[in-house]
Design a protein around this motif. Structure first.
Motif, short mmCIF file in Angstrom:
data_model
loop_
_atom_site.label_atom_id
_atom_site.label_comp_id
_atom_site.label_asym_id
_atom_site.label_seq_id
_atom_site.Cartn_x
_atom_site.Cartn_y
_atom_site.Cartn_z
N LEU A 73 -8.96 -84.05 64.37
CA LEU A 73 -9.36 -82.65 64.19
C LEU A 73 -8.94 -81.83 65.40
CD1 LEU A 73 -12.92 -83.05 62.60
CD2 LEU A 73 -10.71 -82.69 61.46
N VAL A 74 -8.65 -82.51 66.51
CA VAL A 74 -8.06 -81.85 67.68
C VAL A 74 -6.94 -82.75 68.20
CG1 VAL A 74 -8.42 -81.01 70.04
CG2 VAL A 74 -10.22 -80.68 68.32
N THR A 75 -5.73 -82.23 68.25
CA THR A 75 -4.59 -83.02 68.72
C THR A 75 -3.68 -82.18 69.60
OG1 THR A 75 -3.19 -82.47 66.81
CG2 THR A 75 -4.57 -84.43 66.61
N LEU A 76 -2.97 -82.85 70.48
CA LEU A 76 -1.97 -82.23 71.36
C LEU A 76 -0.78 -83.18 71.44
CD1 LEU A 76 -4.49 -81.00 74.04
CD2 LEU A 76 -2.88 -79.51 72.82
N PRO A 77 0.44 -82.66 71.61
CA PRO A 77 0.75 -81.28 72.01
C PRO A 77 0.79 -80.27 70.86
CG PRO A 77 2.77 -82.57 71.91
CD PRO A 77 1.65 -83.52 71.62
N VAL A 78 0.63 -80.74 69.62
CA VAL A 78 0.59 -79.84 68.46
C VAL A 78 -0.45 -80.37 67.49
CG1 VAL A 78 3.00 -79.05 68.53
CG2 VAL A 78 2.43 -81.19 67.35
N PRO A 79 -0.89 -79.57 66.53
CA PRO A 79 -1.72 -80.13 65.46
C PRO A 79 -0.84 -81.01 64.56
CG PRO A 79 -1.77 -77.70 65.50
CD PRO A 79 -0.63 -78.13 66.37
N PHE A 80 -1.25 -82.26 64.37
CA PHE A 80 -0.47 -83.18 63.53
C PHE A 80 -0.85 -82.96 62.07
CE2 PHE A 80 -0.38 -86.01 67.50
CZ PHE A 80 0.87 -85.54 67.87
N LEU A 81 -0.09 -82.09 61.41
CA LEU A 81 -0.47 -81.60 60.09
C LEU A 81 0.14 -82.40 58.93
CD1 LEU A 81 -0.09 -77.99 61.29
CD2 LEU A 81 -2.03 -78.61 59.81
N ASP A 82 0.75 -83.54 59.21
CA ASP A 82 1.53 -84.25 58.19
C ASP A 82 0.81 -84.44 56.86
OD1 ASP A 82 3.95 -85.51 60.00
OD2 ASP A 82 2.05 -85.31 61.07
N THR A 83 -0.47 -84.77 56.89
CA THR A 83 -1.21 -85.04 55.65
C THR A 83 -2.43 -84.12 55.56
OG1 THR A 83 -2.55 -86.76 56.70
CG2 THR A 83 -0.51 -87.47 55.63
N VAL A 140 -13.93 -84.89 72.38
CA VAL A 140 -12.88 -85.87 72.67
C VAL A 140 -11.86 -85.80 71.53
CG1 VAL A 140 -12.33 -88.26 73.18
CG2 VAL A 140 -14.58 -87.35 73.79
N PRO A 141 -10.64 -85.32 71.82
CA PRO A 141 -9.62 -85.19 70.78
C PRO A 141 -9.05 -86.55 70.36
CG PRO A 141 -9.08 -83.84 72.72
CD PRO A 141 -10.17 -84.80 73.11
N GLY A 142 -8.31 -86.54 69.25
CA GLY A 142 -7.56 -87.73 68.82
C GLY A 142 -6.34 -87.96 69.69
N TRP A 151 -8.79 -73.98 72.02
CA TRP A 151 -7.88 -74.76 71.17
C TRP A 151 -8.04 -74.33 69.71
CZ3 TRP A 151 -7.64 -77.70 66.87
CH2 TRP A 151 -6.49 -78.48 66.69
N ARG A 152 -9.28 -74.16 69.30
CA ARG A 152 -9.56 -73.77 67.90
C ARG A 152 -8.96 -72.40 67.58
NH1 ARG A 152 -15.56 -72.15 65.95
NH2 ARG A 152 -15.15 -71.86 63.73
N THR A 153 -9.04 -71.48 68.52
CA THR A 153 -8.43 -70.15 68.33
C THR A 153 -6.92 -70.27 68.18
OG1 THR A 153 -10.20 -69.11 69.59
CG2 THR A 153 -8.14 -67.87 69.38
#
Ligand SMILES: [Zn+2]
Length: 325
Positions: A217-227, A249-251, A264-266
């Protein structure tokens, strides 16, 4: 043995709750101490290599709990070294979602800890028959045609091997609805996000520590939107924000305080709105890189290229299928 966790079982487990003994072991090798008997084993994402998700270790009174297990052997080995320093049984593995950078390590860790039970949602069932089967087929063809860059071949082969053992990745205990549960004396609240990064994600709220361990639900360096369903993901972020967490704590990426999470959410919301709009996609990815600059640092060029890809994925409506029930 696989079973669904009934509400009554969770209640029974909850009744043996006890307090966490602080400070028995402060340092675990290769892990970052987060306080409250909790440690982060950071996942890597070196250029040219597939990522490992973050793993989190929590100590209870009678055993340890592990959240996510990474992809590469190097990651699960690092997790196991850290667990070894705790010198207590591994009671539970909780998988936040079925992506291979979060569940592949289940296989070696279950071998090393035969009594451990894996908890996760049933969304992996659909993935094994759908997304993972399709991507394995595509990978096999690309390998046979020599289309995979030499440096990426070990990762592709590793993922194919893991998918080949797909049924072993499924949780022993399915958690498809929210549950408050006690693992080896450690009380945690398991929360469910529908149609977010996957069809059904699990995130963990540690009420006592006011810490949310949110997987992708939180990822870096980008949101991993694959699925992902972008709008479901946004809703899930609202749930995290309302949980009362003072730390997230992000993924993938470093731990955030609640202000960092809000920023990050913004940035994420702006990226989705931009990609759903009709302006130049170029401005969406540039906006993401600017909004998340504090975490991206010198990784801007790669982040920009990945955000270009995910912006196009949103704009093309290819993700909309993940938003349907
Ligand atoms: Zn991930």
């Amino acid at each position: 043995m696989r079973r669904w966790l009934p509400a009554l079982a969770a209640l029974a487990l909850a009744s043996c709750a006890s307090t966490i003994e602080p400070g028995k072991v402060a340092e675990l090798p290769g892990a970052v101490a987060l306080g409250d008997a909790t440690w982060l084993v950071p996942g890597g994402f070196e250029p040219g290599r597939s990522p490992d998700g973050n793993s989190v270790i929590l100590r209870g009174t009678a055993g340890a709990v592990l959240i996510d297990t990474g992809r590469h052997a190097s990651h699960s080995e690092a997790v196991d070294r850290a667990l070894g320093a705790l010198d207590m049984p591994l009671a539970a593995i909780v998988n936040t979602h079925w992506h291979l950078d979060h569940v592949s390590g289940n296989l070696p860790l279950k071998t090393a800890h035969p009594d451990v039970r894996v908890y996760g949602t049933s969304a992996i069932d659909g993935a094994l028959a759908g997304f993972l089967a399709t991507s394995a087929e595509a990978s096999r063809k690309a390998l046979a045609a020599g289309q995979i860059p030499a440096a990426a071949v070990p990762d592709v082969k590793g993922d194919l091997e893991t998918i080949g053992r797909g049924p072993e990745l499924r949780p022993d205990i399915v958690v498809d609805t929210p549950h408050d549960i006690v693992f080896a004396g450690r009380a945690l609240s398991l929360r469910i996000a529908h149609r977010a990064a996957t069809e059904r994600d699990l995130w963990i709220y540690d009420v006592a520590a006011r810490r949310a361990i949110v997987g992708d639900l939180v990822t870096l360096p980008v949101p991993f939107l694959d699925t992902a369903c972008p709008e479901g993901w946004l809703e899930a972020l609202g749930d995290v924000a309302r949980s009362g967490a003072k730390q997230v704590v992000p993924g993938h990426g470093p731990v955030m305080d609640r202000h960092g999470f809000a920023r990050w959410r913004t940035a994420f919301g702006d990226f989705i709105a931009c990609a759903r709009g009709s302006g130049a996609l170029e401005s969406c990815s540039a906006g993401w890189v600017a909004g998340a600059a504090e975490w991206i640092g010198s990784d801007g060029a790669r982040a920009k290229a990945m955000a270009d890809y995910y912006g196009e994925l949103i704009r093309s409506k290819k993700l909309d299928g993940y938003c349907r029930a």
